[in-house]
Write a protein that holds these residues in place. Sequence first.
Motif, PDB file in Angstrom:
ATOM      1  N   CYS A   1     -17.956 -19.256   1.663  1.00  0.00           N
ATOM      2  CA  CYS A   1     -18.364 -18.872   0.317  1.00  0.00           C
ATOM      3  C   CYS A   1     -19.717 -18.588  -0.105  1.00  0.00           C
ATOM      4  CB  CYS A   1     -17.883 -19.932  -0.786  1.00  0.00           C
ATOM      5  SG  CYS A   1     -18.811 -21.566  -0.599  1.00  0.00           S
ATOM      6  N   GLN A   2     -20.115 -18.096  -1.324  1.00  0.00           N
ATOM      7  CA  GLN A   2     -21.342 -17.978  -1.670  1.00  0.00           C
ATOM      8  C   GLN A   2     -22.018 -19.100  -2.607  1.00  0.00           C
ATOM      9  OE1 GLN A   2     -23.424 -15.084  -0.927  1.00  0.00           O
ATOM     10  NE2 GLN A   2     -21.744 -14.817   0.794  1.00  0.00           N
ATOM     11  N   PRO A   3     -23.394 -19.258  -2.696  1.00  0.00           N
ATOM     12  CA  PRO A   3     -23.860 -20.243  -3.474  1.00  0.00           C
ATOM     13  C   PRO A   3     -23.316 -20.275  -4.947  1.00  0.00           C
ATOM     14  CG  PRO A   3     -25.593 -19.251  -2.304  1.00  0.00           C
ATOM     15  CD  PRO A   3     -24.288 -18.300  -1.856  1.00  0.00           C
ATOM     16  N   GLY A   4     -23.069 -19.155  -5.615  1.00  0.00           N
ATOM     17  CA  GLY A   4     -22.544 -19.174  -6.909  1.00  0.00           C
ATOM     18  C   GLY A   4     -21.231 -19.644  -7.031  1.00  0.00           C
ATOM     19  N   ASP A   5     -20.463 -19.785  -5.729  1.00  0.00           N
ATOM     20  CA  ASP A   5     -19.067 -20.412  -5.795  1.00  0.00           C
ATOM     21  C   ASP A   5     -19.153 -21.822  -5.981  1.00  0.00           C
ATOM     22  OD1 ASP A   5     -17.901 -17.849  -5.197  1.00  0.00           O
ATOM     23  OD2 ASP A   5     -18.057 -18.112  -3.354  1.00  0.00           O
ATOM     24  N   ILE A   6     -20.282 -22.379  -5.672  1.00  0.00           N
ATOM     25  CA  ILE A   6     -20.345 -23.956  -5.689  1.00  0.00           C
ATOM     26  C   ILE A   6     -21.190 -24.325  -6.446  1.00  0.00           C
ATOM     27  CG2 ILE A   6     -19.415 -24.096  -3.003  1.00  0.00           C
ATOM     28  CD1 ILE A   6     -22.435 -24.421  -2.383  1.00  0.00           C
ATOM     29  N   MET A   7     -22.030 -23.844  -7.382  1.00  0.00           N
ATOM     30  CA  MET A   7     -22.991 -24.218  -8.311  1.00  0.00           C
ATOM     31  C   MET A   7     -23.292 -23.182  -9.375  1.00  0.00           C
ATOM     32  SD  MET A   7     -26.574 -24.122  -6.442  1.00  0.00           S
ATOM     33  CE  MET A   7     -27.585 -22.612  -5.975  1.00  0.00           C
ATOM     34  N   GLU A   8     -23.755 -23.866 -10.561  1.00  0.00           N
ATOM     35  CA  GLU A   8     -24.239 -22.793 -11.454  1.00  0.00           C
ATOM     36  C   GLU A   8     -25.368 -23.629 -12.252  1.00  0.00           C
ATOM     37  OE1 GLU A   8     -21.159 -22.125 -14.004  1.00  0.00           O
ATOM     38  OE2 GLU A   8     -20.720 -24.074 -14.531  1.00  0.00           O
ATOM     39  N   TYR A   9     -26.220 -22.562 -12.574  1.00  0.00           N
ATOM     40  CA  TYR A   9     -27.274 -22.971 -13.428  1.00  0.00           C
ATOM     41  C   TYR A   9     -27.191 -23.629 -14.946  1.00  0.00           C
ATOM     42  CZ  TYR A   9     -31.831 -22.795 -16.010  1.00  0.00           C
ATOM     43  OH  TYR A   9     -32.900 -23.286 -16.984  1.00  0.00           O
ATOM     44  N   GLU A  10     -27.534 -24.734 -15.195  1.00  0.00           N
ATOM     45  CA  GLU A  10     -27.630 -25.312 -16.747  1.00  0.00           C
ATOM     46  C   GLU A  10     -28.556 -24.972 -17.457  1.00  0.00           C
ATOM     47  OE1 GLU A  10     -25.022 -28.721 -16.660  1.00  0.00           O
ATOM     48  OE2 GLU A  10     -23.187 -27.503 -16.875  1.00  0.00           O
ATOM     49  N   ASP A  11     -28.988 -24.492 -18.473  1.00  0.00           N
ATOM     50  CA  ASP A  11     -30.255 -24.852 -19.061  1.00  0.00           C
ATOM     51  C   ASP A  11     -30.334 -26.414 -19.767  1.00  0.00           C
ATOM     52  OD1 ASP A  11     -32.676 -24.475 -20.263  1.00  0.00           O
ATOM     53  OD2 ASP A  11     -32.088 -23.213 -21.897  1.00  0.00           O
TER      54      ASP A  11
ATOM     55  N   MET B   1     -29.024 -27.925 -12.247  1.00  0.00           N
ATOM     56  CA  MET B   1     -27.794 -27.325 -11.514  1.00  0.00           C
ATOM     57  C   MET B   1     -26.468 -28.194 -11.578  1.00  0.00           C
ATOM     58  SD  MET B   1     -29.301 -24.481 -10.449  1.00  0.00           S
ATOM     59  CE  MET B   1     -28.170 -23.931  -9.377  1.00  0.00           C
ATOM     60  N   ASN B   2     -25.607 -27.618 -11.853  1.00  0.00           N
ATOM     61  CA  ASN B   2     -24.154 -28.076 -11.811  1.00  0.00           C
ATOM     62  C   ASN B   2     -23.271 -27.571 -10.866  1.00  0.00           C
ATOM     63  OD1 ASN B   2     -21.424 -28.568 -12.416  1.00  0.00           O
ATOM     64  ND2 ASN B   2     -21.978 -28.752 -14.615  1.00  0.00           N
ATOM     65  N   TYR B   3     -22.657 -28.658  -9.955  1.00  0.00           N
ATOM     66  CA  TYR B   3     -22.032 -28.564  -8.689  1.00  0.00           C
ATOM     67  C   TYR B   3     -20.330 -28.776  -9.067  1.00  0.00           C
ATOM     68  CZ  TYR B   3     -26.533 -28.230  -6.721  1.00  0.00           C
ATOM     69  OH  TYR B   3     -27.755 -27.971  -6.359  1.00  0.00           O
ATOM     70  N   ALA B   4     -20.172 -28.800 -10.206  1.00  0.00           N
ATOM     71  CA  ALA B   4     -18.613 -28.798 -10.482  1.00  0.00           C
ATOM     72  C   ALA B   4     -17.827 -27.735  -9.894  1.00  0.00           C
ATOM     73  CB  ALA B   4     -18.458 -28.794 -12.131  1.00  0.00           C
ATOM     74  N   LYS B   5     -18.196 -26.632  -9.703  1.00  0.00           N
ATOM     75  CA  LYS B   5     -17.531 -25.658  -9.039  1.00  0.00           C
ATOM     76  C   LYS B   5     -17.324 -26.061  -7.661  1.00  0.00           C
ATOM     77  CE  LYS B   5     -19.022 -21.239 -11.002  1.00  0.00           C
ATOM     78  NZ  LYS B   5     -19.595 -20.034 -10.832  1.00  0.00           N
ATOM     79  N   LEU B   6     -18.308 -26.854  -6.930  1.00  0.00           N
ATOM     80  CA  LEU B   6     -17.958 -27.134  -5.736  1.00  0.00           C
ATOM     81  C   LEU B   6     -16.676 -28.240  -5.414  1.00  0.00           C
ATOM     82  CD1 LEU B   6     -18.786 -27.849  -2.582  1.00  0.00           C
ATOM     83  CD2 LEU B   6     -20.327 -29.502  -3.427  1.00  0.00           C
ATOM     84  N   PHE B   7     -16.735 -29.215  -6.364  1.00  0.00           N
ATOM     85  CA  PHE B   7     -15.704 -30.213  -6.354  1.00  0.00           C
ATOM     86  C   PHE B   7     -14.328 -29.688  -6.784  1.00  0.00           C
ATOM     87  CE2 PHE B   7     -19.700 -32.520  -6.576  1.00  0.00           C
ATOM     88  CZ  PHE B   7     -19.748 -33.129  -5.622  1.00  0.00           C
ATOM     89  N   ARG B   8     -14.193 -28.577  -7.449  1.00  0.00           N
ATOM     90  CA  ARG B   8     -13.203 -27.845  -7.674  1.00  0.00           C
ATOM     91  C   ARG B   8     -12.609 -27.053  -6.750  1.00  0.00           C
ATOM     92  NH1 ARG B   8     -15.640 -26.881 -13.030  1.00  0.00           N
ATOM     93  NH2 ARG B   8     -16.178 -24.772 -12.329  1.00  0.00           N
ATOM     94  N   LEU B   9     -13.361 -26.584  -5.827  1.00  0.00           N
ATOM     95  CA  LEU B   9     -13.121 -25.653  -4.525  1.00  0.00           C
ATOM     96  C   LEU B   9     -12.770 -26.721  -3.522  1.00  0.00           C
ATOM     97  CD1 LEU B   9     -13.418 -22.977  -2.959  1.00  0.00           C
ATOM     98  CD2 LEU B   9     -15.676 -23.492  -2.609  1.00  0.00           C
ATOM     99  N   LEU B  10     -13.308 -27.845  -3.672  1.00  0.00           N
ATOM    100  CA  LEU B  10     -12.792 -28.824  -2.428  1.00  0.00           C
ATOM    101  C   LEU B  10     -11.389 -29.304  -2.626  1.00  0.00           C
ATOM    102  CD1 LEU B  10     -16.033 -30.971  -1.926  1.00  0.00           C
ATOM    103  CD2 LEU B  10     -15.037 -29.455  -0.266  1.00  0.00           C
ATOM    104  N   GLU B  11     -11.305 -29.407  -4.088  1.00  0.00           N
ATOM    105  CA  GLU B  11      -9.834 -30.007  -4.513  1.00  0.00           C
ATOM    106  C   GLU B  11      -8.815 -29.127  -4.242  1.00  0.00           C
ATOM    107  OE1 GLU B  11      -7.346 -31.134  -8.365  1.00  0.00           O
ATOM    108  OE2 GLU B  11      -9.941 -31.522  -8.447  1.00  0.00           O
ATOM    109  N   SER B  12      -9.267 -27.680  -4.608  1.00  0.00           N
ATOM    110  CA  SER B  12      -8.336 -26.339  -4.416  1.00  0.00           C
ATOM    111  C   SER B  12      -7.774 -26.427  -2.987  1.00  0.00           C
ATOM    112  CB  SER B  12      -8.700 -25.231  -4.918  1.00  0.00           C
ATOM    113  OG  SER B  12      -9.751 -24.700  -4.081  1.00  0.00           O
ATOM    114  N   ARG B  13      -8.562 -26.908  -1.854  1.00  0.00           N
ATOM    115  CA  ARG B  13      -8.564 -26.537  -0.605  1.00  0.00           C
ATOM    116  C   ARG B  13      -7.931 -27.945   0.225  1.00  0.00           C
ATOM    117  NH1 ARG B  13     -13.336 -22.695   1.741  1.00  0.00           N
ATOM    118  NH2 ARG B  13     -13.115 -21.225   0.397  1.00  0.00           N
ATOM    119  N   GLY B  14      -7.815 -28.893  -0.771  1.00  0.00           N
ATOM    120  CA  GLY B  14      -7.340 -30.123  -0.366  1.00  0.00           C
ATOM    121  C   GLY B  14      -8.088 -30.851   0.702  1.00  0.00           C
ATOM    122  N   MET B  15      -9.427 -30.719   0.006  1.00  0.00           N
ATOM    123  CA  MET B  15     -10.767 -31.361   0.879  1.00  0.00           C
ATOM    124  C   MET B  15     -11.057 -32.290  -0.097  1.00  0.00           C
ATOM    125  SD  MET B  15     -12.122 -28.080   2.717  1.00  0.00           S
ATOM    126  CE  MET B  15     -13.386 -28.468   3.813  1.00  0.00           C
TER     127      MET B  15
END
Length: 66
Positions: free
Chosen positions: A55-65, A1-15
């Motif tokens: 948010c939803q789980p898909g907003d913070i992570m994505e599956y990577e093969d 799993m890749n959690y890059a979306k989580l860290f982008r979401l945090l950054e966009s919210r100033g967190m």
Amino acid sequence: MNYAKLFRLLESRGMTMYTLRRDKVVGTATLEKMRKGEGHIDTRSLESLCKYLGCQPGDIMEYEDE
């Protein structure tokens, strides 16, 4: 799993990862696993993150093969 979306979401919210630790959303070890993309994250941690961030789980992570 890749959690890059989580860290982008945090950054966009100033967190930061510190914000999540300070507010006791998830622990340091869990955040480090997510940052490094190593190990498994339990559903309670994902649920806490989604509830806290509204948010939803898909907003913070994505599956990577591998």
